[in-house]
Design an enzyme around this catalytic site. Structure first.
Site, PDB file in Angstrom:
ATOM      1  N   THR A  95      73.042 -25.364   3.355  1.00  0.00           N
ATOM      2  CA  THR A  95      72.149 -26.002   2.379  1.00  0.00           C
ATOM      3  C   THR A  95      72.826 -25.937   1.009  1.00  0.00           C
ATOM      4  O   THR A  95      73.402 -24.922   0.638  1.00  0.00           O
ATOM      5  CB  THR A  95      70.802 -25.246   2.342  1.00  0.00           C
ATOM      6  OG1 THR A  95      70.279 -25.229   3.664  1.00  0.00           O
ATOM      7  CG2 THR A  95      69.806 -25.931   1.420  1.00  0.00           C
ATOM      8  N   THR A 133      75.574 -30.300  13.024  1.00  0.00           N
ATOM      9  CA  THR A 133      74.283 -30.958  12.780  1.00  0.00           C
ATOM     10  C   THR A 133      74.320 -31.544  11.385  1.00  0.00           C
ATOM     11  O   THR A 133      74.618 -30.851  10.426  1.00  0.00           O
ATOM     12  CB  THR A 133      73.151 -29.923  12.857  1.00  0.00           C
ATOM     13  OG1 THR A 133      73.271 -29.236  14.074  1.00  0.00           O
ATOM     14  CG2 THR A 133      71.798 -30.590  12.770  1.00  0.00           C
ATOM     15  N   ALA A 230      63.577 -28.762  14.616  1.00  0.00           N
ATOM     16  CA  ALA A 230      62.305 -28.654  13.887  1.00  0.00           C
ATOM     17  C   ALA A 230      61.149 -28.344  14.857  1.00  0.00           C
ATOM     18  O   ALA A 230      60.284 -27.517  14.563  1.00  0.00           O
ATOM     19  CB  ALA A 230      62.034 -29.956  13.132  1.00  0.00           C
ATOM     20  N   CYS A 281      70.627 -22.432  11.815  1.00  0.00           N
ATOM     21  CA  CYS A 281      70.200 -23.832  11.931  1.00  0.00           C
ATOM     22  C   CYS A 281      68.769 -24.151  11.509  1.00  0.00           C
ATOM     23  O   CYS A 281      68.549 -25.119  10.779  1.00  0.00           O
ATOM     24  CB  CYS A 281      70.398 -24.300  13.368  1.00  0.00           C
ATOM     25  SG  CYS A 281      72.130 -24.561  13.720  1.00  0.00           S
TER      26      CYS A 281
HETATM   27  C1  UDX Z   1      77.278 -24.508  12.789  1.00  0.00           C
HETATM   28  C2  UDX Z   1      77.241 -25.886  13.387  1.00  0.00           C
HETATM   29  O1  UDX Z   1      78.509 -26.400  13.669  1.00  0.00           O
HETATM   30  C3  UDX Z   1      76.514 -26.799  12.597  1.00  0.00           C
HETATM   31  O2  UDX Z   1      75.951 -27.741  13.464  1.00  0.00           O
HETATM   32  C4  UDX Z   1      75.456 -26.229  11.834  1.00  0.00           C
HETATM   33  O3  UDX Z   1      74.961 -27.256  11.066  1.00  0.00           O
HETATM   34  C5  UDX Z   1      75.918 -25.083  10.970  1.00  0.00           C
HETATM   35  O4  UDX Z   1      76.642 -24.206  11.601  1.00  0.00           O
HETATM   36  P1  UDX Z   1      78.992 -22.815  13.044  1.00  0.00           P
HETATM   37  O5  UDX Z   1      80.007 -23.046  14.083  1.00  0.00           O
HETATM   38  O6  UDX Z   1      77.841 -21.918  13.366  1.00  0.00           O
HETATM   39  O7  UDX Z   1      78.502 -24.185  12.568  1.00  0.00           O
HETATM   40  O8  UDX Z   1      79.572 -22.421  11.620  1.00  0.00           O
HETATM   41  P2  UDX Z   1      80.683 -21.418  11.288  1.00  0.00           P
HETATM   42  O9  UDX Z   1      80.655 -20.292  12.260  1.00  0.00           O
HETATM   43  O10 UDX Z   1      80.537 -21.169   9.832  1.00  0.00           O
HETATM   44  O11 UDX Z   1      82.031 -22.242  11.576  1.00  0.00           O
HETATM   45  C6  UDX Z   1      82.505 -23.290  10.845  1.00  0.00           C
HETATM   46  C7  UDX Z   1      84.003 -23.108  10.673  1.00  0.00           C
HETATM   47  O12 UDX Z   1      84.554 -24.281  10.075  1.00  0.00           O
HETATM   48  C8  UDX Z   1      84.430 -21.934   9.799  1.00  0.00           C
HETATM   49  O13 UDX Z   1      85.230 -21.050  10.527  1.00  0.00           O
HETATM   50  C9  UDX Z   1      85.204 -22.591   8.643  1.00  0.00           C
HETATM   51  O14 UDX Z   1      86.289 -21.815   8.181  1.00  0.00           O
HETATM   52  C10 UDX Z   1      85.659 -23.878   9.278  1.00  0.00           C
HETATM   53  N1  UDX Z   1      86.018 -24.934   8.320  1.00  0.00           N
HETATM   54  C11 UDX Z   1      85.189 -25.301   7.331  1.00  0.00           C
HETATM   55  C12 UDX Z   1      87.251 -25.569   8.459  1.00  0.00           C
HETATM   56  O15 UDX Z   1      88.044 -25.239   9.322  1.00  0.00           O
HETATM   57  N2  UDX Z   1      87.567 -26.587   7.596  1.00  0.00           N
HETATM   58  C13 UDX Z   1      86.761 -26.957   6.584  1.00  0.00           C
HETATM   59  O16 UDX Z   1      87.097 -27.872   5.823  1.00  0.00           O
HETATM   60  C14 UDX Z   1      85.520 -26.283   6.461  1.00  0.00           C
HETATM   61  C1  UDX Z   2      68.801 -22.754  17.826  1.00  0.00           C
HETATM   62  C2  UDX Z   2      68.412 -23.745  18.920  1.00  0.00           C
HETATM   63  O1  UDX Z   2      67.729 -23.054  19.967  1.00  0.00           O
HETATM   64  C3  UDX Z   2      69.639 -24.454  19.454  1.00  0.00           C
HETATM   65  O2  UDX Z   2      69.263 -25.456  20.391  1.00  0.00           O
HETATM   66  C4  UDX Z   2      70.377 -25.099  18.302  1.00  0.00           C
HETATM   67  O3  UDX Z   2      71.562 -25.695  18.774  1.00  0.00           O
HETATM   68  C5  UDX Z   2      70.701 -24.084  17.230  1.00  0.00           C
HETATM   69  O4  UDX Z   2      69.519 -23.406  16.801  1.00  0.00           O
HETATM   70  P1  UDX Z   2      69.820 -20.319  17.787  1.00  0.00           P
HETATM   71  O5  UDX Z   2      69.448 -20.333  16.351  1.00  0.00           O
HETATM   72  O6  UDX Z   2      71.176 -19.885  18.173  1.00  0.00           O
HETATM   73  O7  UDX Z   2      69.595 -21.758  18.433  1.00  0.00           O
HETATM   74  O8  UDX Z   2      68.812 -19.333  18.575  1.00  0.00           O
HETATM   75  P2  UDX Z   2      67.313 -19.450  19.122  1.00  0.00           P
HETATM   76  O9  UDX Z   2      67.276 -18.782  20.430  1.00  0.00           O
HETATM   77  O10 UDX Z   2      66.785 -20.808  19.068  1.00  0.00           O
HETATM   78  O11 UDX Z   2      66.517 -18.511  18.107  1.00  0.00           O
HETATM   79  C6  UDX Z   2      66.304 -18.855  16.755  1.00  0.00           C
HETATM   80  C7  UDX Z   2      65.379 -17.840  16.124  1.00  0.00           C
HETATM   81  O12 UDX Z   2      64.063 -17.962  16.645  1.00  0.00           O
HETATM   82  C8  UDX Z   2      65.778 -16.384  16.361  1.00  0.00           C
HETATM   83  O13 UDX Z   2      65.574 -15.627  15.191  1.00  0.00           O
HETATM   84  C9  UDX Z   2      64.854 -15.948  17.471  1.00  0.00           C
HETATM   85  O14 UDX Z   2      64.634 -14.557  17.488  1.00  0.00           O
HETATM   86  C10 UDX Z   2      63.601 -16.709  17.112  1.00  0.00           C
HETATM   87  N1  UDX Z   2      62.689 -16.929  18.248  1.00  0.00           N
HETATM   88  C11 UDX Z   2      63.080 -17.700  19.308  1.00  0.00           C
HETATM   89  C12 UDX Z   2      61.413 -16.367  18.240  1.00  0.00           C
HETATM   90  O15 UDX Z   2      61.038 -15.657  17.288  1.00  0.00           O
HETATM   91  N2  UDX Z   2      60.589 -16.627  19.298  1.00  0.00           N
HETATM   92  C13 UDX Z   2      60.940 -17.392  20.356  1.00  0.00           C
HETATM   93  O16 UDX Z   2      60.126 -17.577  21.270  1.00  0.00           O
HETATM   94  C14 UDX Z   2      62.228 -17.946  20.357  1.00  0.00           C
END
Ligand code: UDX
Ligand code: UDX
Length: 473
Positions: A95, A133, A230, A281
């Site tokens: 964000t 996303t 959502a 997310c």
């Molecule tokens: C997730 C999902 O990809 C995305 O859908 C969601 O909106 C936010 O987070 P995630 O894999 O969990 O991403 O994020 P993160 O573990 O922070 O990994 C992103 C990586 O991209 C980092 O390791 C960062 O160093 C890398 N990055 C970022 C690049 O290699 N190049 C860039 O220009 C920016």
């Molecule tokens: C979520 C979505 O599930 C996944 O599809 C998307 O790609 C990324 O975001 P994630 O955030 O990894 O995945 O974990 P999730 O299992 O969804 O849990 C999210 C949060 O909700 C956690 O803090 C979890 O503890 C909480 N949660 C989940 C509850 O409090 N109650 C539930 O019944 C399920």
């Protein structure tokens, strides 16, 4: 179009596990996962599989099988883009913290930078796939950046590059990522280029039934991902809002959730109460949705979804206040043990974890915290609990890998994740360790509270209105 070489930009929680599974299922495709973070790449290449940057059950075995064969981790972004037939953009989209849309809109600077790198270094025909996303219509931005590159090349009479942009959001949840990737409910592919779509479908068809591969237009795919998150978050806020009502009326949330979830139209998944959802997310995507709704003048729709985040913030605050109240309205100087710091069990990820907010609130009130988490590191917790006015929080918390250590002389213990370990604690030992009157706050409703109560521990369990009256204090 035949895919022989894939590049994934971003070796994070999404890029890493997703590429590992694709490599495992498609031995004939070479996959290069690239990242600008050198330390992260070094960690992915670590010989000691316990030191991979991400903990996911089953991930280490796949890395062992594929790394160095058809799965490679590198910081050489340009070269790996240049040899790729298909590129996944899997960078983070946090964000925005400043400028237009701050606090709600997603910061797309990394996506923008990745598209520019692709436009510069890609060669020939390349499929570009949004994995991160993203706000609806981001694919259009990516297309525009890539179009400029095409034009420039034509002017310089170089071999024109051709790009096809697709959206292929990832639905994996952390902690179950490998299983989610191997057995997905669906794979969603958005786009309007039949050959590119069929090439990407071809990859998934190696292990996913064709009937589970859904194709839509680009915008539906982008929007579906935001809406799916959502809806999931909305269920958690709904059940969490009911916990307070259960506590007030004497009802029990697990009974209510079971009775409500037995209706097949509602279903019983995602109805577990908790301290508030965390993870990278849910909050980000809902705020993004709110921003988009406002952009289109749909203020009522924006307010509706904002309510999901408001309830989540309220639940975290409510729990901190209950802890304070139960401990006679003052926790200053009292030792409180924290069981679980990640945003859920089975992950080392703490992004948006309810534990951060709750621990900070308790520290500000003067409590001394002893924190246990089986996967999160001390350094991570230190960085999460850092505050601008650091002085209040400094030195008032400790970290241990020994569960029972946190209970020694503690006035209260708080269960914040649903780890299996917390379901079979030895309450006799804990009761002897703790100071009396001792309290257990179970924010997940997973602990064997009967045993705890039998050992003279007062219990507050989220949404257990029936229990509150049985305490011995
Ligand atoms: C997730 C999902 O990809 C995305 O859908 C969601 O909106 C936010 O987070 P995630 O894999 O969990 O991403 O994020 P993160 O573990 O922070 O990994 C992103 C990586 O991209 C980092 O390791 C960062 O160093 C890398 N990055 C970022 C690049 O290699 N190049 C860039 O220009 C920016
Ligand atoms: C979520 C979505 O599930 C996944 O599809 C998307 O790609 C990324 O975001 P994630 O955030 O990894 O995945 O974990 P999730 O299992 O969804 O849990 C999210 C949060 O909700 C956690 O803090 C979890 O503890 C909480 N949660 C989940 C509850 O409090 N109650 C539930 O019944 C399920």
């Amino acid at each position: 179009m035949k895919i022989k070489n894939i590049c994934c930009i971003g070796a994070g929680y999404v890029g890493g596990p997703t590429m590992a599974v694709i490599a495992d299922k498609c031995p004939n495709i070479q996959i290069n996962v690239v990242d600008i973070n050198e330390q992260r790449i070094n960690d992915w290449n670590n010989y000691d599989l316990k030191k991979l940057p991400i903990y996911e059950p089953g991930l280490d075995e796949i890395i062992k099988r594929c790394r160095g064969k058809n799965l490679h981790f590198s910081t050489d972004v340009e070269f790996n883009i240049s040899i790729a037939d298909l590129i996944f953009i899997s960078v983070n989209t946090p964000t925005k913290t400043q400028g237009h849309g701050a606090g709600q809109a997603s910061d797309l600077k990394w996506v923008d930078a990745s598209a520019r790198k692709i436009s510069q270094h890609a060669t020939g025909e390349t499929i570009v796939v949004e994995k991160s996303t993203l706000p609806v219509k981001t694919a259009e931005t990516i297309k525009n950046i890539l179009k400029v590159s095409n034009k420039k090349n034509k002017i310089n009479s170089l071999d024109p590059k051709k790009f096809y942009v697709l959206s292929n959001p990832e639905f994996l949840a952390e902690g179950t990522a490998i299983n989610d990737l191997i057995n997905p409910d669906r794979v969603l592919i958005g786009g309007d280029e039949p050959n590119a779509i069929s090439a990407l479908c071809g990859i998934y068809k190696n292990w996913v039934e064709e009937s589970k591969i859904i194709t839509t237009n680009l915008w539906s795919s982008e929007l579906s991902k935001l809406i799916a998150n959502a809806f999931l978050a909305q269920r958690i806020s709904s059940i969490n809002s009911v916990t307070a009502l259960c506590e007030a009326t004497g009802a029990n949330i697990s009974e209510v959730a079971m009775a409500v979830g037995s209706d097949s139209r509602i279903g019983n998944n995602f109805l577990k109460p908790g301290p508030g959802f965390g993870g990278s997310c849910f909050k980000k995507d809902i705020l993004n949705l709110v921003y988009i709704c406002k952009h289109y003048g749909l203020n009522e729709v924006a307010d509706y979804w904002k309510g999901v985040v408001n309830i989540n913030n309220w639940q975290k605050k409510r729990i901190s206040q209950i802890i304070n109240e139960k401990l006679f309205g003052t926790i200053a100087g009292k030792k409180i043990g924290i069981l679980g710091f990640a945003f859920k069990a089975n992950t080392n990820d703490t992004r948006e974890s309810a534990a951060i907010t709750i621990c900070k609130e308790l520290l500000i009130e003067g409590a001394k915290l002893s924190i246990f988490d089986e996967r999160v590191s001390y350094e991570q917790i230190k960085s999460d609990l850092k505050d601008k006015e650091d002085s209040i929080l400094k030195n008032t918390w400790t970290f241990t890998k020994d569960i029972y250590e946190i209970t020694k002389n503690a006035d209260a213990i708080i269960v914040l994740t649903e780890s299996e370990k917390f379901k079979s604690l030895d309450w006799e030992v804990i009761s002897e360790n703790m100071r009396s009157p001792s309290w257990l706050f179970d924010t997940r409703g997973i602990v064997d509270i009967k045993k705890a109560m039998k050992n003279n521990i007062n219990v507050w369990s989220v949404g257990s209105g029936d229990l509150i009256k049985k305490n011995i204090y």
